[in-house]
Design a protein around this motif. Sequence first.
Motif, short mmCIF file in Angstrom:
data_model
loop_
_atom_site.label_atom_id
_atom_site.label_comp_id
_atom_site.label_asym_id
_atom_site.label_seq_id
_atom_site.Cartn_x
_atom_site.Cartn_y
_atom_site.Cartn_z
N TRP A 88 81.24 48.09 21.89
CA TRP A 88 80.25 49.16 21.75
C TRP A 88 80.93 50.52 21.72
CZ3 TRP A 88 75.52 46.98 21.32
CH2 TRP A 88 75.35 45.69 21.88
N MET A 131 83.02 51.54 24.00
CA MET A 131 83.22 52.06 25.36
C MET A 131 84.42 51.34 26.00
SD MET A 131 79.32 52.02 26.65
CE MET A 131 78.03 51.78 25.48
N PRO A 150 78.97 47.01 29.93
CA PRO A 150 77.64 47.25 29.36
C PRO A 150 76.90 45.94 29.11
CG PRO A 150 79.35 48.36 28.08
CD PRO A 150 80.03 47.64 29.17
N TYR A 151 75.63 45.96 29.28
CA TYR A 151 74.73 44.83 29.15
C TYR A 151 74.99 43.75 30.20
CZ TYR A 151 72.33 40.66 27.63
OH TYR A 151 71.56 39.53 27.63
N ASP A 176 76.64 43.85 32.98
CA ASP A 176 76.50 44.34 34.35
C ASP A 176 77.35 43.60 35.37
OD1 ASP A 176 74.97 46.50 34.07
OD2 ASP A 176 73.19 45.71 35.08
#
Lengths: 389, 569
Positions: free
Chosen positions: B193, B195, B205-206, B208
């Motif tokens: 993404w 990042m 991300p997502y 977690d």
Amino acid sequence: MKSLFPKYSKRQEGCFTIMEQKLLKQVNNLILDNSRCTGCGICADSCPEEAISVGPVGAFRRGAIEYGSAVQVDEEKCSYCGVCTVMCPFNAMKLEIDGEPSLPIVEKEGFPVYDKLAEIDQEKCVQCTKCENVCPREAIVREVPVFEGTDRCGLKKAEALRSENEFVYNEDKCTFCGLCGEICAAIDVTRKPISAETGEVTGEVKWNPKLCDGCLLCAEICPSEAIEVKKGKISKRKKNKGKVHIDKEECCTCRWCAISCPTQAITVEKLFEGEIEFHAEKCPGGCSTCVEVCPANAIYVPTPKSPADMHGEIEPNIAVNKEFCILCGACVNACPGEDIIVLKRTGLRMKGKEDSALFKSVKEKLLTSRTSKVRESKDEFGEVEVKAL
Amino acid sequence: MSEYIIKNGFVFDPLLGIKGEKKDIGVKDGKIVDASEVKKGKVIDASGKTVMAGGVDIHTHCVGPKVNIGRLMRPEDKLFRSRVKEGNTRVQMGFAVPSTFATGYEYARMGYVYANEAAMPPLDSPHIHEEIRDTPIIDISAMPVLGNNWFQLEYLKNKEFDNNAAYTAWLLNATKGFGIKCVNPGGSEAWGWGMNCTTIHDPVPYFDITPAEIIKGQMQTNEELGLPHSLHIHPNNIGNPGNYETTLDTLKLAEGVKTNNKFGRDQVLHNTHLQFHSYDGTGWGDFCSASQQVMDYVNKQKNISFDLGCVTFDETTTMTADGPFEYHLQMLNHLKWANSDVELETSSGIVPYVYDPKIKVCDIQWAIGLELALLAKDHMRCHLTTDHPNAGPFFRYPRIIKWLMSKKSRDSLLHSFKWADKVIDATILESLDRELNLYEIAQMTRAGTAKCLGISDMYGSLREGTNANIAIYNINPEDMPSDPELIEKAFAETAYTIKDGVIVVENGKVVATTPNYTVWTHVRVPDNPIVDHDIREKFAKYYTVGLENYMVFDEHVHNPRAIEVDTTA
Ligand code: SF4
Ligand SMILES: [Zn+2]
């Protein structure tokens, strides 16, 4: 032997499908306007003769097929009674008798009509542009003069305001150079005919308060500092001639305009009461047919969040904003899935005689809860069949 | 098969505790035997020479998709930088990222017989196996990268350790992989993404889940399965000033974790290319060495091991499964950048890099690598690597050995730098007088690496009964050369390299090839219907390949040599 009359025919003229019944002395036409038809199927539910069926709503409304239409009327089964014309919320059906619009069933037998409430309070309306923009049906009629902001030839912006500016110019200092008049529509510099006798250029500077917006550029540009503009109060907004109103025939009562109106000047009541539910977990995604067929722009594909904000949750495939949904049922007809969209109407806003057996049976059908179905029966190939709940 | 007797060499075998004793070694039918068993064999005179087991490289990028992208995107790496064809070898192309043939020959010339490919994207494992087939002489194992794999992120997030173990076992079998590699845990997925995760506490991300949870979970899985090698980690925040704190945070996750294996391995976590993770300072201006802080910790902890990742001052190509790092690097040096995101699994990036001695940062990086080795107390846990080709090509190992064995060579280079004063200030190298000995070099290049990989019963030693993998170097421990260049030369070109009993290199020239092997870990775990189902579901829904085609076909694996691990017993 087959009798000559009544004689039935069907033809296509532009976006209209025209069903015709020719009697000896009279011609009845039921005219379907495919540009207005949304495939909601309310006509099919209302038809006392079961002459109307719903077809490929999604494909037709998306423009994917050129033949056919969202609904089909069997011109021979049709009794040209006009119930569909009365019940269509989208002004897509017209009944004509001998070439004239006519609805004998309403006039003679007292069949009720929608009690459509869609009004703009002219006192509150500031003639802004929002309602026209959000209306999904082009039902907002905005008859307001245009200004230079959208059209170079439109009215000058100063004409939108009420101002009390004052223009003072010192005749002694003025050289009639004409610069102020060049730059501003509110100023006119006229010169007297020149003559060698005096060898001077003189004239007059005229100022039109209606066109002055107090910008002060004339004072700035004057080479001899002859102009002074005293800025007076500028009242908010001057209403110009003209008005914004709603074309009730076209309005589908979605309430987009009422909800968006910055001055709460609009009152719209929905035609139907009831509920709609979207079971997004059953929607396969990648379809968005319902979004495209919804006449009220009430359905949307939720925007994905930034992954950092997802926390293990993926946005639903589909969702509806109930504020805007008018419970028309086009989405249920078009959805290729099963049990995703559930529509439950509980009431209709009508006026007129509601106790006829005919209207009661129409109402009962319209109030039947429904959802879409994947495997429909084979016999009615080409027609949409929904699952009654 | 032929028989040999290697006579009068000085033998160094840390796994057997042999420290330079004069000893004869016998070779018969490809195996090492007691010298007395060789009756009529050829005699190899090793007097005045050093005899060691064949070298074992614990971390190198020598085969696979990103290596090949590196070859493709840098044709200039071959121009004027390839070796002239010798004898009946195949053509050898490339400098920093050599062709498969060049790779095999070059390792053999240095006396190496084994290389562990450090990062295999599971989806691309057939590519790895095809390149292994074309790499002559050396045996190769490859570690699938797992630190950013969706299955694993989900299992570890939900604390389903048994499921994670079953999945890991399945993946090792499906890819014919060797052990668990973890690159920038969570960060390479975040890179999907755009990042990154730069500390061990940044959530992915997502998903977690934090890098710390991923690392702990993977260590647990590794020991639950009892794999030969430990979790092999490339921590978060690589290559940034001040990153030693993230490194220490990462290493501390191993505290209290016990090893469970039958392969003689003592560590539970191997930190690769530690040099890139031992940086202090807040930016490139005050960038300095954190080798002291890092080694103070590493020396105390017995259950971690590491390799160096030494800078060699070459024009090289960086390639790693750390996608965001490579992007970052490209933004610094503005050279070519390749990136490949692998569905559900990992990322990678490739960027050329010039380690120029005129640049202060490169010099400090060079010093840090050597400092780590000179500060290490136990060279069984400290291994020689360049993270080939990231810090430099692997054939510079002899040069690093020279620097480690000779303070004179280090100092003369250090003082020749353009910014020598600044480099000396930012590092402690000048104060380190230590010179490593041949025994420690043998620990760093064969005994220690083989032990850490869990293959010390097969490689890294001259124990009788093992395959005869032997390197004979032109160096006399009783009469060490005063010119450090001779050390480099001796390690660059063996007098003899013997692979599986065949002399493959003689006087630095490749004279023969032998079949090489693919080493992998075959893990048996109890049936796990949940994981079977999850695998089928993910392949149906998300992968672009079918499950049956994903698993490497048996006939695609070149001379497999499986290490058996059975958790069902
Ligand atoms: S709800 Fe039905 S029509 Fe709407 S996107 Fe899903 S499947 Fe398509
Ligand atoms: Zn590496």
